[in-house]
Scaffold this active site. Structure first.
Site, PDB file in Angstrom:
ATOM      1  N   HIS A 129       0.811  -1.216   0.000  1.00 37.53           N
ATOM      2  CA  HIS A 129       0.000   0.000   0.000  1.00 37.53           C
ATOM      3  C   HIS A 129       0.848   1.272   0.000  1.00 37.53           C
ATOM      4  O   HIS A 129       0.397   2.320  -0.466  1.00 37.53           O
ATOM      5  CB  HIS A 129      -0.937   0.007   1.200  1.00 37.53           C
ATOM      6  CG  HIS A 129      -1.985  -1.064   1.134  1.00 37.53           C
ATOM      7  ND1 HIS A 129      -2.835  -1.362   2.183  1.00 37.53           N
ATOM      8  CD2 HIS A 129      -2.324  -1.929   0.140  1.00 37.53           C
ATOM      9  CE1 HIS A 129      -3.635  -2.343   1.841  1.00 37.53           C
ATOM     10  NE2 HIS A 129      -3.345  -2.710   0.606  1.00 37.53           N
ATOM     11  N   PHE A 375      -1.156  -8.215   4.907  1.00 39.86           N
ATOM     12  CA  PHE A 375       0.194  -7.651   4.800  1.00 39.86           C
ATOM     13  C   PHE A 375       0.243  -6.302   4.087  1.00 39.86           C
ATOM     14  O   PHE A 375       1.226  -5.987   3.398  1.00 39.86           O
ATOM     15  CB  PHE A 375       1.133  -8.641   4.097  1.00 39.86           C
ATOM     16  CG  PHE A 375       0.929 -10.067   4.523  1.00 39.86           C
ATOM     17  CD1 PHE A 375       0.933 -10.405   5.864  1.00 39.86           C
ATOM     18  CD2 PHE A 375       0.714 -11.064   3.591  1.00 39.86           C
ATOM     19  CE1 PHE A 375       0.723 -11.719   6.265  1.00 39.86           C
ATOM     20  CE2 PHE A 375       0.502 -12.382   3.986  1.00 39.86           C
ATOM     21  CZ  PHE A 375       0.506 -12.707   5.329  1.00 39.86           C
ATOM     22  N   CYS A 376      -0.822  -5.503   4.243  1.00 36.23           N
ATOM     23  CA  CYS A 376      -0.888  -4.186   3.578  1.00 36.23           C
ATOM     24  C   CYS A 376      -0.625  -4.310   2.081  1.00 36.23           C
ATOM     25  O   CYS A 376      -0.007  -3.442   1.462  1.00 36.23           O
ATOM     26  CB  CYS A 376       0.076  -3.193   4.232  1.00 36.23           C
ATOM     27  SG  CYS A 376      -0.418  -2.713   5.890  1.00 36.23           S
ATOM     28  N   ALA A 377      -1.107  -5.418   1.525  1.00 43.61           N
ATOM     29  CA  ALA A 377      -1.050  -5.644   0.074  1.00 43.61           C
ATOM     30  C   ALA A 377      -2.330  -6.379  -0.310  1.00 43.61           C
ATOM     31  O   ALA A 377      -2.301  -7.465  -0.889  1.00 43.61           O
ATOM     32  CB  ALA A 377       0.186  -6.447  -0.304  1.00 43.61           C
TER      33      ALA A 377
END
Length: 453
Positions: A129, A375-377
């Site tokens: 992100h 995982f901020c993805a």
């Protein structure tokens, strides 16, 4: 002026000493065990070398650039020497600027603020992100996840060929995925960008701690990374690269340090002349300790030799992947396939297990710290798990109860400070949890799976 450091008295081996290696944690089943930190992709532990160097400097700390006193002058020298050290670590070009920031996220947001008017930005949906989200004021083209490195280059070439050739353009790409650990074809993507008149910024947050990063060799225009993933967790990051867009843009933050001269106008307003150096985007009192810590980590990794560090890490990667392959219920996530080169970041799911439940059991019953979630993805993990990449989801906090499936994964990550024993314990724990089940009961609390008491 110089500050005492620990470097002169330490012999660096392939497994680098890190803080926390002697920390013990309680097990829910009774007793304690040495903590196995296998969440390097989130934040790597501080190198002992970094901690010692920071401790040696701390009594000499002073405000930089504007103080006449001895400690201020010493701290200024140390801060600017740190800039030179990191510039050399990244093999920057002579005219490049290096700005100290708070993190990779901060660095990329800074660059986003410096984009020329009407800039087009091209970014793969596979990005963290920090790379995916800062470009809200630009015209953004999101590219689908490629399934081979060659497909990544071809996808970018098609998108760039269809763009307006007369305006500025920027490509943003990761060097190593924070989900799969796979290395991306950065040099080839940079060549494609430049062939179509675009520039490229490299998110090296997951690459720089594991492999050497040369701005010149990769031919990228900018590189960004975080200290806290490079064994220097003191709240600092780096944006390094071409100066022209940075100098042409208004400061990322307005204030002291960024301004060269401020005068009042007759109409009562204020005129400001901003610095054209890196100070333009370093307003306020900078994080001297964070910058010094990054420089110390860069020196430690360079002195240890990336060739040795990479060879050892590849051995650990092979051991983890072989251990997971022995458990049929485990599915390792990958974009480019089993043969793709990668760093020590591996994500997987376990049949019949909620990912939060599995991660909680690893922690509570084995003293192993991993990460679970998205995982901020989010788009990438959803794609890899066969879900809709547009589905909303939270980082780590699944709504499913223990034992129920959720569109989340488990991530194990390691690096230069990981002992072999931690990897062996992890492989054993995965095998035992899948074959025998958890020894303890778990419940969901505030969206996370925790041991029931």
């Amino acid at each position: 002026m110089s500050v005492p450091t620990a470097a002169a008295t330490r012999t660096i081996c392939a497994q680098l000493p890190v803080l926390g290696r002697d920390v013990t944690v309680p097990l829910v089943t009774g007793g304690t065990v040495a903590y196995a930190a296998l969440d390097y992709a989130a934040s790597a532990p501080a190198l002992q070398r970094v901690w010692d160097d920071v401790a040696a400097y701390a009594p000499y700390y002073g405000s930089v650039h504007r103080g006449a006193g001895y400690l201020s002058q010493l701290s200024t020298d140390l801060f600017e020497n740190a800039r030179r050290t990191v510039t050399e670590f990244l093999d920057c070009r002579p005219d490049d600027q290096l700005v100290f920031t708070r993190s990779t996220t901060d660095s990329l947001n800074l660059l986003a603020r410096a984009l020329p008017a009407d800039c087009q930005v091209f970014v793969f949906e596979t990005e963290h992100h920090a790379s995916l989200l800062p470009w809200k004021d630009a015209r953004v083209t999101y590219l689908d996840a490629p399934r081979t490195p060659r497909q990544a280059v071809e996808t970018l070439e098609r998108a760039l060929a269809a763009r307006d050739p007369h305006g500025p353009a920027l490509v943003c790409v990761t060097g190593a995925s924070n989900v799969t650990g796979e290395l991306w074809p950065v040099r080839e993507l940079a060549a494609a960008a430049h062939a179509h008149g675009a520039r490229i910024v490299l998110d090296a947050a997951q690459l720089a701690p594991h492999h050497p990063v040369s701005v010149r060799d990769l031919d990228v225009d900018w590189v960004a990374f975080s200290g806290h993933k490079l064994y220097a967790p003191f709240g600092a990051g780096v944006l390094a690269g071409r100066a022209d867009w940075l100098v042409a843009a208004d400061p990322y933050l307005a204030g002291g340090g960024a301004s060269r001269k401020v005068t009042r106008r007759e109409d009562g307003g204020v005129d400001v002349e901003w610095h054209e150096s890196a100070a333009r985007h370093e307003a306020g009192s900078p994080n001297v300790i964070g910058a010094y810590a990054i420089a110390s980590a860069c020196k430690a990794l360079t002195e240890a030799g990336f060739e040795n560090l990479v060879a050892r890490e590849e051995r650990l990667i092979a051991r983890v992947r072989a251990g997971l392959a022995e458990v049929p219920q485990v599915k390792v996530l990958s974009l480019f396939g089993d043969d793709a080169p990668r760093v020590g970041v591996i994500s997987f799911v376990v049949e019949g297990w909620n990912s939060s439940h599995f991660a909680a059991a690893l922690s509570a019953e084995y003293g192993i710290g991993v990460r679970d979630g998205l995982f901020c993805a989010h788009p990438l993990v959803r794609t890899l798990l066969g879900g809709d990449p547009q589905t909303q989801g939270e980082c780590g906090a699944p709504e499913a109860a223990p034992g129920e499936r959720s569109l989340n994964a488990i991530r194990v990550s390691f690096g230069a400070g990981t002992p072999d024993e931690h990897v062996e314990r992890f492989v054993t724990a995965v095998r035992e949890l899948v074959s025998d089940g958890a020894k303890w009961r778990y419940r969901t609390e505030d969206g996370r799976c925790v041991p029931a008491v």
